[in-house]
Design a protein around this motif. Structure first.
Motif, PDB file in Angstrom:
ATOM      1  N   TYR A 101       0.806  -1.195  -0.180  1.00 58.53           N
ATOM      2  CA  TYR A 101      -0.035   0.044   0.008  1.00 58.53           C
ATOM      3  C   TYR A 101       0.857   1.282   0.148  1.00 58.53           C
ATOM      4  N   TYR A 102       1.767   1.257   1.009  1.00 59.06           N
ATOM      5  CA  TYR A 102       2.547   2.529   1.096  1.00 59.06           C
ATOM      6  C   TYR A 102       3.633   2.915   0.105  1.00 59.06           C
ATOM      7  N   ASN A 103       3.920   1.599  -0.666  1.00 55.76           N
ATOM      8  CA  ASN A 103       4.946   1.768  -2.055  1.00 55.76           C
ATOM      9  C   ASN A 103       4.225   2.409  -3.039  1.00 55.76           C
ATOM     10  N   GLY A 104       2.856   2.507  -3.091  1.00 54.23           N
ATOM     11  CA  GLY A 104       2.172   3.310  -4.153  1.00 54.23           C
ATOM     12  C   GLY A 104       1.424   2.390  -5.096  1.00 54.23           C
ATOM     13  N   ASN A 105       1.483   1.158  -5.202  1.00 56.34           N
ATOM     14  CA  ASN A 105       0.846   0.178  -5.981  1.00 56.34           C
ATOM     15  C   ASN A 105      -0.336   0.126  -5.177  1.00 56.34           C
ATOM     16  N   MET A 106      -1.333   1.183  -5.555  1.00 54.78           N
ATOM     17  CA  MET A 106      -2.488   1.109  -4.580  1.00 54.78           C
ATOM     18  C   MET A 106      -3.717   0.173  -4.701  1.00 54.78           C
ATOM     19  N   ASN A 107      -3.771  -0.474  -3.684  1.00 57.14           N
ATOM     20  CA  ASN A 107      -5.074  -1.280  -3.790  1.00 57.14           C
ATOM     21  C   ASN A 107      -6.219  -0.552  -2.639  1.00 57.14           C
ATOM     22  N   ILE A 108      -7.307  -0.287  -3.217  1.00 54.91           N
ATOM     23  CA  ILE A 108      -8.450   0.349  -2.482  1.00 54.91           C
ATOM     24  C   ILE A 108      -8.947  -0.532  -1.611  1.00 54.91           C
ATOM     25  N   ILE A 109      -9.056  -1.693  -1.977  1.00 57.58           N
ATOM     26  CA  ILE A 109      -9.549  -2.801  -0.866  1.00 57.58           C
ATOM     27  C   ILE A 109      -8.592  -3.837  -0.841  1.00 57.58           C
ATOM     28  N   GLU A 110      -8.261  -4.217   0.488  1.00 62.00           N
ATOM     29  CA  GLU A 110      -7.359  -5.343   0.774  1.00 62.00           C
ATOM     30  C   GLU A 110      -7.928  -6.256   1.963  1.00 62.00           C
ATOM     31  N   VAL A 111      -8.165  -7.440   1.325  1.00 55.75           N
ATOM     32  CA  VAL A 111      -8.803  -8.607   2.362  1.00 55.75           C
ATOM     33  C   VAL A 111      -7.607  -9.658   2.362  1.00 55.75           C
ATOM     34  N   ARG A 112      -7.454 -10.070   3.590  1.00 57.76           N
ATOM     35  CA  ARG A 112      -6.235 -11.062   4.152  1.00 57.76           C
ATOM     36  C   ARG A 112      -6.909 -12.242   5.138  1.00 57.76           C
ATOM     37  N   ASN A 113      -6.916 -13.287   4.557  1.00 58.45           N
ATOM     38  CA  ASN A 113      -7.536 -14.155   5.358  1.00 58.45           C
ATOM     39  C   ASN A 113      -8.774 -14.013   6.258  1.00 58.45           C
ATOM     40  N   PHE A 114      -9.694 -13.713   5.506  1.00 63.77           N
ATOM     41  CA  PHE A 114     -10.861 -13.483   6.100  1.00 63.77           C
ATOM     42  C   PHE A 114     -11.803 -14.500   6.235  1.00 63.77           C
ATOM     43  N   THR A 115     -12.016 -14.954   7.584  1.00 61.14           N
ATOM     44  CA  THR A 115     -12.976 -15.872   7.859  1.00 61.14           C
ATOM     45  C   THR A 115     -14.001 -15.483   8.613  1.00 61.14           C
ATOM     46  N   LYS A 116     -15.329 -15.976   8.300  1.00 62.50           N
ATOM     47  CA  LYS A 116     -16.439 -15.514   9.218  1.00 62.50           C
ATOM     48  C   LYS A 116     -17.316 -16.889   9.688  1.00 62.50           C
ATOM     49  N   LYS A 117     -17.385 -16.911  10.912  1.00 56.09           N
ATOM     50  CA  LYS A 117     -18.436 -17.935  11.657  1.00 56.09           C
ATOM     51  C   LYS A 117     -19.445 -17.581  12.022  1.00 56.09           C
TER      52      LYS A 117
ATOM     53  N   SER B  60      -8.714 -14.243   0.548  1.00 58.39           N
ATOM     54  CA  SER B  60      -7.776 -13.027   0.418  1.00 58.39           C
ATOM     55  C   SER B  60      -7.937 -12.633  -1.101  1.00 58.39           C
ATOM     56  N   PHE B  61      -8.112 -11.098  -1.132  1.00 54.63           N
ATOM     57  CA  PHE B  61      -8.174 -10.422  -2.471  1.00 54.63           C
ATOM     58  C   PHE B  61      -7.703  -8.990  -2.330  1.00 54.63           C
ATOM     59  N   ASP B  62      -7.347  -8.740  -3.395  1.00 60.78           N
ATOM     60  CA  ASP B  62      -7.233  -7.242  -3.670  1.00 60.78           C
ATOM     61  C   ASP B  62      -7.943  -6.518  -4.658  1.00 60.78           C
ATOM     62  N   VAL B  63      -8.450  -5.189  -4.493  1.00 65.05           N
ATOM     63  CA  VAL B  63      -8.871  -4.472  -5.502  1.00 65.05           C
ATOM     64  C   VAL B  63      -8.044  -3.346  -5.835  1.00 65.05           C
ATOM     65  N   ALA B  64      -7.638  -3.264  -7.078  1.00 63.92           N
ATOM     66  CA  ALA B  64      -7.001  -2.131  -7.314  1.00 63.92           C
ATOM     67  C   ALA B  64      -7.764  -0.745  -7.562  1.00 63.92           C
ATOM     68  N   GLU B  65      -7.196   0.353  -7.114  1.00 64.97           N
ATOM     69  CA  GLU B  65      -8.081   1.617  -7.114  1.00 64.97           C
ATOM     70  C   GLU B  65      -8.452   1.838  -8.515  1.00 64.97           C
ATOM     71  N   GLY B  66      -9.563   2.239  -9.071  1.00 63.17           N
ATOM     72  CA  GLY B  66     -10.105   2.550 -10.147  1.00 63.17           C
ATOM     73  C   GLY B  66     -10.578   1.470 -10.888  1.00 63.17           C
ATOM     74  N   SER B  67     -10.412   0.174 -10.568  1.00 60.59           N
ATOM     75  CA  SER B  67     -10.662  -0.858 -11.469  1.00 60.59           C
ATOM     76  C   SER B  67     -12.315  -1.080 -11.032  1.00 60.59           C
ATOM     77  N   ILE B  68     -12.823  -2.177 -11.833  1.00 59.68           N
ATOM     78  CA  ILE B  68     -14.136  -2.447 -11.440  1.00 59.68           C
ATOM     79  C   ILE B  68     -14.018  -3.981 -11.196  1.00 59.68           C
ATOM     80  N   PHE B  69     -14.575  -4.406  -9.965  1.00 56.19           N
ATOM     81  CA  PHE B  69     -14.475  -5.756  -9.368  1.00 56.19           C
ATOM     82  C   PHE B  69     -15.613  -6.460  -9.213  1.00 56.19           C
ATOM     83  N   SER B  70     -15.688  -7.626  -9.743  1.00 58.25           N
ATOM     84  CA  SER B  70     -16.956  -8.373  -9.479  1.00 58.25           C
ATOM     85  C   SER B  70     -16.814  -9.637  -8.633  1.00 58.25           C
TER      86      SER B  70
END
Ligand SMILES: Nc1ncnc2c1ncn2[C@@H]1O[C@H](COP(=O)(O)OP(=O)(O)O)[C@@H](O)[C@H]1O
Ligand SMILES: [Mg+2]
Length: 142
Positions: free
Chosen positions: A6-22, A33-43
């Motif tokens: 994130y801080y190196n400038g390759n901006m991911n507007i959404i970052e999900v890491r090892n999300f688990t929901k019980k 886990s997934f990333d969404v790049a800023e300005g992209s359209i993500f389905s």
């Protein structure tokens, strides 16, 4: 490590890491886990029961997560809920407009939600209504 990205400038507007929901002992989302790049359209697609709503509701600060990390615009979805809410917008499947209010009043209410400067509101409302060709309906109820 993902904070470095994130801080190196390759901006991911959404970052999900090892999300688990019980839900109790039932695991609805299992370590995704997934990333969404800023300005992209993500389905975010999957069969019924895959855990899409659970994941999106958690990202929108509505549900508590069980495990993992989630960031939007670098803000922690669990620890900085108010900050996350300031930078997200949610469009629901069903209309959530208040049908007793005019289009302008509906938009003004949302301006207040996002703490827009009062003097900016009218111009912003006209701008967005212009973009979607709804200026003639500004004073009409929805
Ligand atoms: N409040 C809840 N309590 C218990 N189980 C739930 C709850 N909400 C969803 N689930 C279960 O979690 C799984 C994922 O559901 P959901 O996130 O709604 O999936 P999707 O939106 O992809 O269809 C499903 O098996 C569903 O039955
Ligand atoms: Mg769903």
């Amino acid at each position: 490590m993902w904070l470095d990205i994130y801080y190196n400038g390759n901006m991911n507007i959404i970052e999900v890491r090892n999300f688990t929901k019980k839900y109790g002992s039932f695991t609805a989302v299992d370590n995704i886990s997934f990333d969404v790049a800023e300005g992209s359209i993500f389905s975010f697609l999957g069969p019924n029961g895959a855990g899409k709503s659970t994941t999106i509701n958690t990202l929108c600060t509505i549900f508590e997560k069980t495990e993992g990390e989630m960031r939007i615009d670098g803000k922690d979805v669990m620890r900085q809920k108010d900050k996350v809410r300031q930078v997200i917008g949610v469009v629901f499947q069903e209309s959530t407009l208040d049908t007793k209010m005019t289009l302008e009043e509906n938009l003004r209410m949302h301006c207040h939600f996002y703490r827009l400067e009062r003097r900016e509101m009218s111009a912003r409302i006209d701008l967005v209504l212009g973009i979607v060709d709804l200026l003639p309906w500004k004073k009409k109820t929805t």
